[in-house]
Design a protein around this motif. Structure first.
Motif, PDB file in Angstrom:
ATOM      1  N   GLY A 102       0.793  -1.225   0.000  1.00 26.15           N
ATOM      2  CA  GLY A 102       0.000   0.000   0.000  1.00 26.15           C
ATOM      3  C   GLY A 102       0.817   1.263   0.000  1.00 26.15           C
ATOM      4  N   GLY A 103       2.025   1.193  -0.526  1.00 26.00           N
ATOM      5  CA  GLY A 103       2.887   2.367  -0.554  1.00 26.00           C
ATOM      6  C   GLY A 103       3.967   2.353   0.501  1.00 26.00           C
ATOM      7  N   SER A 104       3.868   1.468   1.480  1.00 21.82           N
ATOM      8  CA  SER A 104       4.895   1.380   2.516  1.00 21.82           C
ATOM      9  C   SER A 104       6.178   0.787   1.939  1.00 21.82           C
ATOM     10  CB  SER A 104       4.400   0.518   3.677  1.00 21.82           C
ATOM     11  OG  SER A 104       5.426   0.312   4.627  1.00 21.82           O
ATOM     12  N   GLU A 105       7.322   1.317   2.398  1.00 23.39           N
ATOM     13  CA  GLU A 105       8.627   0.817   2.004  1.00 23.39           C
ATOM     14  C   GLU A 105       9.404   0.398   3.258  1.00 23.39           C
ATOM     15  OE1 GLU A 105       9.594   0.189  -0.962  1.00 23.39           O
ATOM     16  OE2 GLU A 105       8.003   1.189  -2.087  1.00 23.39           O
ATOM     17  N   PRO A 106      10.504  -0.352   3.093  1.00 24.76           N
ATOM     18  CA  PRO A 106      11.133  -0.973   4.274  1.00 24.76           C
ATOM     19  C   PRO A 106      11.640  -0.022   5.346  1.00 24.76           C
ATOM     20  CG  PRO A 106      11.836  -2.090   2.266  1.00 24.76           C
ATOM     21  CD  PRO A 106      11.080  -0.881   1.829  1.00 24.76           C
ATOM     22  N   TRP A 107      12.403   1.015   4.982  1.00 22.43           N
ATOM     23  CA  TRP A 107      13.173   1.729   5.987  1.00 22.43           C
ATOM     24  C   TRP A 107      12.452   2.960   6.541  1.00 22.43           C
ATOM     25  CZ3 TRP A 107      17.011  -0.436   8.412  1.00 22.43           C
ATOM     26  CH2 TRP A 107      17.765  -1.422   7.781  1.00 22.43           C
ATOM     27  N   HIS A 108      12.396   3.032   7.891  1.00 22.53           N
ATOM     28  CA  HIS A 108      11.958   4.214   8.615  1.00 22.53           C
ATOM     29  C   HIS A 108      13.006   4.531   9.679  1.00 22.53           C
ATOM     30  CE1 HIS A 108       7.290   4.061   7.876  1.00 22.53           C
ATOM     31  NE2 HIS A 108       7.997   4.036   6.754  1.00 22.53           N
ATOM     32  N   PHE A 109      13.200   5.819   9.953  1.00 21.80           N
ATOM     33  CA  PHE A 109      14.117   6.256  11.004  1.00 21.80           C
ATOM     34  C   PHE A 109      13.459   7.368  11.817  1.00 21.80           C
ATOM     35  CE2 PHE A 109      16.560   4.914   7.308  1.00 21.80           C
ATOM     36  CZ  PHE A 109      17.479   4.016   7.850  1.00 21.80           C
ATOM     37  N   VAL A 152       8.626   8.154   1.041  1.00 23.18           N
ATOM     38  CA  VAL A 152       8.512   9.547   0.579  1.00 23.18           C
ATOM     39  C   VAL A 152       9.904  10.078   0.246  1.00 23.18           C
ATOM     40  CG1 VAL A 152       6.320  10.068   1.681  1.00 23.18           C
ATOM     41  CG2 VAL A 152       8.427  10.300   3.007  1.00 23.18           C
ATOM     42  N   ASP A 153      10.718   9.216  -0.386  1.00 23.88           N
ATOM     43  CA  ASP A 153      12.071   9.580  -0.828  1.00 23.88           C
ATOM     44  C   ASP A 153      12.927  10.070   0.330  1.00 23.88           C
ATOM     45  OD1 ASP A 153      11.436   8.921  -3.483  1.00 23.88           O
ATOM     46  OD2 ASP A 153      10.585  10.919  -3.824  1.00 23.88           O
ATOM     47  N   PHE A 154      12.823   9.382   1.460  1.00 24.34           N
ATOM     48  CA  PHE A 154      13.586   9.682   2.660  1.00 24.34           C
ATOM     49  C   PHE A 154      13.364  11.120   3.140  1.00 24.34           C
ATOM     50  CE2 PHE A 154      15.758   6.015   0.885  1.00 24.34           C
ATOM     51  CZ  PHE A 154      15.800   5.187   2.003  1.00 24.34           C
ATOM     52  N   SER A 155      12.155  11.608   2.907  1.00 29.74           N
ATOM     53  CA  SER A 155      11.687  12.817   3.577  1.00 29.74           C
ATOM     54  C   SER A 155      10.985  12.365   4.849  1.00 29.74           C
ATOM     55  CB  SER A 155      10.754  13.598   2.656  1.00 29.74           C
ATOM     56  OG  SER A 155      10.291  14.773   3.298  1.00 29.74           O
TER      57      SER A 155
END
Length: 305
Positions: A212-219, A250-253
């Motif tokens: 659903g638009g989620s990608e692996p990495w979050h910080f 969101v392109d690491f925004s």
């Protein structure tokens, strides 16, 4: 004979009077930590430090408390925000994080050791422009394993998050393309207290199952200032927190959230009640609208366990 008898009966009394104070002084000196902050050091505190580690079921306190500036942490909260896309929204949080099992020093004062927690929360958004219609709701459940020793704390575990759009929102926006955003992720966080009232932290998570638009990495990373002493009656203490997030989808925004105000902290497990102001700028706080930019400012109330 009289003198001899007097000597025999007097000497044990004198010996007892002389040795007992010396033993007390020695024990008192041994209990004082020379490396501690200068000042009055309680015997109870040092006694707690000397307690051996033990298993504790359902501990009252947490070893790694939620970040005060994180708007997605499990707690009880309500924020009335002036939103750039709406006249006003009400962001709610209904959840908690509690301890299940601890292996460490017993008690709630300066707890250390290992602890397994469970957390759960829902994050609904009500649109005040349309009679509190439900725009969206996110759901989160997780199992953190935490550790603390001295000024350091660690956290690792798993969580599941799913995002859902409200029926009222879909009725008002029939052309909206619905995507079922969800993620299962593992995370690793570290916190450090340069002094007891302040914490700096950083956390990384990897979504091993996402759609659903989620990608692996979050910080995320940030800073909390929150006095740890219990409140003095009804007198509050100030608090301040800032939290930043970076997301791959969101392109690491991401976004920046700032909260500040006054707090009241309980004695014992240290439950925390806060009122104050919140400012947020970044991608939407609701993951159903994650690609939309939001800027919001308003008043909030928070209760942390």
């Amino acid at each position: 004979m009289i003198g001899l008898n007097l000597a025999i009966h007097w000497s044990p009394v004198v010996a007892q009077e002389l040795t007992e104070p010396a033993a007390i002084v020695t024990n008192a000196d041994a209990s004082v930590d020379e490396s501690a902050t200068p000042g009055v050091v309680s015997a109870e505190y040092h006694l707690a430090l000397e307690q051996p580690s033990q298993w504790e079921l359902l501990p009252d306190s947490l070893l790694y408390r939620s970040y005060l500036g994180n708007p997605r942490a499990p707690r009880l909260a309500a924020r009335t925000l002036q939103h750039d896309g709406y006249d006003k929204v009400l962001e709610l949080t209904a959840g908690a994080r509690v301890g299940l099992l601890r292996y460490g020093r017993p008690g709630n004062d300066n707890p250390e050791g290992w602890q397994l927690d469970i957390e759960a929360a829902i994050f609904p958004r009500l649109n005040s422009e349309f009679e509190q219609d439900l725009d969206a709701t996110d759901y989160r459940v997780g199992i953190p394993l935490t550790y603390r020793e001295g000024p350091w704390q660690l956290k690792a575990g798993w969580y599941h998050l799913s995002a859902h759009v409200g029926e009222e929102f879909l009725f008002r926006n029939p052309d909206y393309i619905f995507r079922e955003y969800f993620r299962d992720a593992v995370f690793l966080g570290v916190g450090f207290f340069p002094e007891p009232d302040s914490r700096v932290y950083a956390e990384a998570e990897y979504g091993f199952h996402h759609m659903g638009g989620s990608e692996p990495w979050h910080f995320q990373f940030g800073y909390d200032y929150s006095p740890v002493r219990p409140s003095r009656g009804f007198l509050p203490d100030p608090f301040f927190a800032i939290n930043g997030t970076i997301m791959e989808e969101v392109d690491f925004s991401g976004g920046v959230n700032i909260v500040t105000g006054v707090q009241w902290r309980s004695d014992g497990p240290g439950r925390l009640f806060r009122i104050g102001l919140q400012y947020y700028n970044g991608n939407s706080l609701q993951y159903s609208f994650i690609e939309e930019h939001e800027e919001a400012f308003g008043f909030g109330v928070w209760y942390d366990f």
